[in-house]
Motif scaffolding. Structure first.
Motif, PDB file in Angstrom:
ATOM      1  N   SER A  26      -6.133   8.280  10.689  1.00 27.94           N
ATOM      2  CA  SER A  26      -6.413   7.277   9.628  1.00 27.94           C
ATOM      3  C   SER A  26      -5.944   7.709   8.285  1.00 27.94           C
ATOM      4  N   ALA A  27      -5.935   9.040   7.711  1.00 21.20           N
ATOM      5  CA  ALA A  27      -5.422   9.616   6.592  1.00 21.20           C
ATOM      6  C   ALA A  27      -3.868   9.481   6.681  1.00 21.20           C
ATOM      7  N   ARG A  28      -3.327   9.530   8.043  1.00 18.77           N
ATOM      8  CA  ARG A  28      -1.832   9.303   7.979  1.00 18.77           C
ATOM      9  C   ARG A  28      -1.431   7.998   7.884  1.00 18.77           C
ATOM     10  N   GLU A  29      -2.281   7.116   8.428  1.00 21.49           N
ATOM     11  CA  GLU A  29      -1.877   5.800   8.021  1.00 21.49           C
ATOM     12  C   GLU A  29      -1.972   5.293   6.710  1.00 21.49           C
ATOM     13  N   VAL A  30      -2.907   5.932   5.864  1.00 24.27           N
ATOM     14  CA  VAL A  30      -3.122   5.544   4.413  1.00 24.27           C
ATOM     15  C   VAL A  30      -1.819   6.016   3.836  1.00 24.27           C
ATOM     16  N   VAL A  31      -1.106   7.018   4.057  1.00 24.58           N
ATOM     17  CA  VAL A  31      -0.072   7.837   3.671  1.00 24.58           C
ATOM     18  C   VAL A  31       1.295   6.592   3.926  1.00 24.58           C
ATOM     19  N   GLU A  32       1.369   6.264   5.198  1.00 25.66           N
ATOM     20  CA  GLU A  32       2.238   5.433   5.687  1.00 25.66           C
ATOM     21  C   GLU A  32       2.275   4.124   4.902  1.00 25.66           C
ATOM     22  N   GLY A  33       1.024   3.556   4.761  1.00 21.24           N
ATOM     23  CA  GLY A  33       0.482   2.216   4.103  1.00 21.24           C
ATOM     24  C   GLY A  33       1.129   2.335   2.575  1.00 21.24           C
ATOM     25  N   ALA A  34       1.092   3.602   2.100  1.00 21.55           N
ATOM     26  CA  ALA A  34       1.191   3.663   0.522  1.00 21.55           C
ATOM     27  C   ALA A  34       2.900   3.667   0.494  1.00 21.55           C
ATOM     28  N   VAL A  35       3.565   4.139   1.388  1.00 15.59           N
ATOM     29  CA  VAL A  35       5.091   4.171   1.484  1.00 15.59           C
ATOM     30  C   VAL A  35       5.420   2.811   1.702  1.00 15.59           C
ATOM     31  N   GLY A  36       4.795   1.837   2.696  1.00 16.73           N
ATOM     32  CA  GLY A  36       4.891   0.589   2.612  1.00 16.73           C
ATOM     33  C   GLY A  36       4.956  -0.286   1.486  1.00 16.73           C
ATOM     34  N   HIS A  37       3.832  -0.118   0.918  1.00 20.37           N
ATOM     35  CA  HIS A  37       3.552  -0.629  -0.696  1.00 20.37           C
ATOM     36  C   HIS A  37       4.635  -0.404  -1.510  1.00 20.37           C
ATOM     37  N   ALA A  38       4.968   0.947  -1.807  1.00 20.19           N
ATOM     38  CA  ALA A  38       6.336   1.072  -2.617  1.00 20.19           C
ATOM     39  C   ALA A  38       7.469   0.694  -2.127  1.00 20.19           C
ATOM     40  N   GLY A  39       7.785   0.266  -0.843  1.00 24.44           N
ATOM     41  CA  GLY A  39       9.001  -0.269  -0.351  1.00 24.44           C
ATOM     42  C   GLY A  39       8.965  -1.704  -0.530  1.00 24.44           C
ATOM     43  N   ARG A  40       7.760  -2.418  -0.306  1.00 24.45           N
ATOM     44  CA  ARG A  40       7.751  -4.040  -0.762  1.00 24.45           C
ATOM     45  C   ARG A  40       7.596  -4.269  -2.164  1.00 24.45           C
ATOM     46  N   THR A  41       7.379  -3.284  -3.013  1.00 28.53           N
ATOM     47  CA  THR A  41       7.514  -3.484  -4.284  1.00 28.53           C
ATOM     48  C   THR A  41       8.628  -3.006  -5.123  1.00 28.53           C
ATOM     49  N   GLN A  42       9.589  -2.277  -4.156  1.00 31.73           N
ATOM     50  CA  GLN A  42      10.716  -1.834  -4.536  1.00 31.73           C
ATOM     51  C   GLN A  42      10.666  -0.555  -5.631  1.00 31.73           C
ATOM     52  N   ALA A  43       9.493  -0.038  -5.638  1.00 28.94           N
ATOM     53  CA  ALA A  43       9.246   1.081  -6.438  1.00 28.94           C
ATOM     54  C   ALA A  43      10.054   2.360  -6.057  1.00 28.94           C
TER      55      ALA A  43
END
Length: 190
Positions: A8-25
């Protein structure tokens, strides 16, 4: 350290990477970790956020994060304290934006650095959250790092995310209280 992270914690980190990617941060921030936590269902952190009612206020949280960033990281509580001294933060922001453009004071901006294609670095603050999650797990006597420890780390740290979470009823003490009550319930059930 990552070997101690639960799925679950790894999925949170992966999700954060995904959020950054979607917003092109340009980098993964504490905001992205929080948004990823808010996306989760059926985990300890998700149950804590639900118990505190934070999960139902996602839009308000996102707006508060954006406004705090726009003010250069000055939280609502800090802005109110400054107003008591006669300093109008909204007026300062408006004047700076009149001269330098919208979002001129926004935190997290800066020169873009070269990075390998497809890889976004973690900001110092996001790295700090992951490090504090280890400390939170150790302090609680846990042998793993779960998403609840990432949530605790977000509330412990200095910064915009911790301030916004506290404004929305999820301070470190609130999260710890719910986790303790959940732990007692789990102990009685076994």
């Amino acid at each position: 350290m990552f070997e101690r992270f639960t799925k679950s914690a790894r999925e949170v980190v992966e999700g954060a990477v995904g959020h950054a990617g979607r917003t092109q941060a340009p980098a993964i921030t504490e905001d992205h970790l929080l948004l990823s936590l808010l996306d989760r269902e059926g985990t300890r952190a998700a149950s804590v956020l639900a118990a505190l009612g934070v999960d139902r206020r996602r839009e308000a949280l996102e707006e508060a994060l954006a406004q705090t960033r726009r003010r250069g990281g000055v939280s609502r509580a800090d802005a109110e304290a400054l107003a008591g001294l006669g300093i109008d933060v909204a007026e300062i922001v408006a004047r700076v934006e009149d001269v330098h453009g919208n979002g001129a004071l926004a935190t997290g901006r800066g020169p873009r650095r070269w990075r390998p294609a497809g890889r976004r670095p973690f900001t110092r603050g996001a790295k700090g959250v992951l490090e504090r999650s280890l400390r939170a797990a150790v302090a609680r006597g846990d042998r793993h790092i779960g998403d609840e420890h990432i949530l605790l780390a977000l509330t412990i740290g200095p910064g915009v995310v911790a301030d916004v979470l506290a404004e929305h009823g999820a301070s470190w003490a609130d999260v710890e209280r719910v986790l303790a009550a959940d732990g007692e319930g789990r102990a009685k059930a076994s």
